[in-house]
Motif scaffolding. Structure first.
Motif: not given
Length: 203
Positions: A104-108, A126-127, A138-141, A152-153
């Motif tokens: 599970y990778t929330p943030g974006h 995410v990446v 790079s990473f998602g906005r 996201l971090i």
């Protein structure tokens, strides 16, 4: 595991949608490209599963078309009227020929998941390897409503914690496919995200 980007020839904005063939032929994201069903059919006659990394429009615009064409079960973290299987952090599922762990990778996006196997990372947004803001990590906005740089971090850190040594293939939602030391790319993405500077300062 053979993986094909079935939206690679798109002329309008879409995510990368990946067809992984093998024991369980799986489409990771459906994208927004007209004609994606025809491209999938150039490789396979049937899909065993469609898995969503998240439900932003560029990832799901052609989802109904794909599901109607192949009558495949839908796996997703977030609720969806056509979801057959709810994903949760720590679940495992076969993608192509490899067992993947759901991270599970929330943030974006609040419903974002990434998929990690012994050799590959399906990282969604995410990446990414390259996206016009950064190359080679790079990473998602995270500047739009409901998004969070801090989450996201944490998500990128979670990928690093859960990713086995030796992962050599990264299939991200945008930019190019990367083959090589995936951990180095993800670590660079984390370092850049941790600067907490605007990703697109001119927006």
């Amino acid at each position: 595991m053979d993986v094909h980007n079935v939206t690679a020839e798109a002329e309008t904005f879409t995510c990368n949608a990946y067809l992984a063939t093998g024991e369980q032929t799986t489409l990771v994201d459906a994208g927004a490209m007209r004609g994606v069903v025809d491209v999938i059919r150039e490789h396979v006659d049937a899909l065993d599963a469609v898995v969503l990394t998240h439900q932003h429009g560029d990832h799901v615009q052609r989802l109904d078309t794909v599901l109607d064409a192949f009558d495949a079960p839908l796996y997703a973290y977030g609720s969806h009227p056509r979801r057959d299987h709810a994903l949760a952090d720590g679940d495992t599922l076969t993608v192509g020929d490899e067992e993947c762990e759901v991270v599970y990778t929330p943030g974006h996006a609040d419903d974002h998941v990434s998929l990690v196997s012994q050799s590959a990372l399906f990282s969604g947004d995410v990446v990414v390897h390259d996206d016009g803001a950064f190359d080679d990590g790079s990473f998602g906005r995270t500047d739009r409503p409901g998004q969070s740089r801090e989450r996201l971090i944490e998500s990128i850190e979670r990928i690093l914690d859960r990713m086995p040594a030796g992962v050599e293939h990264m299939y991200s939602g945008h930019g190019g496919v990367f083959h090589g030391d995936v951990r180095e790319v993800v670590e660079r993405a984390l370092e850049r995200a941790e600067r907490r500077e605007p990703k697109y300062p001119d927006d």
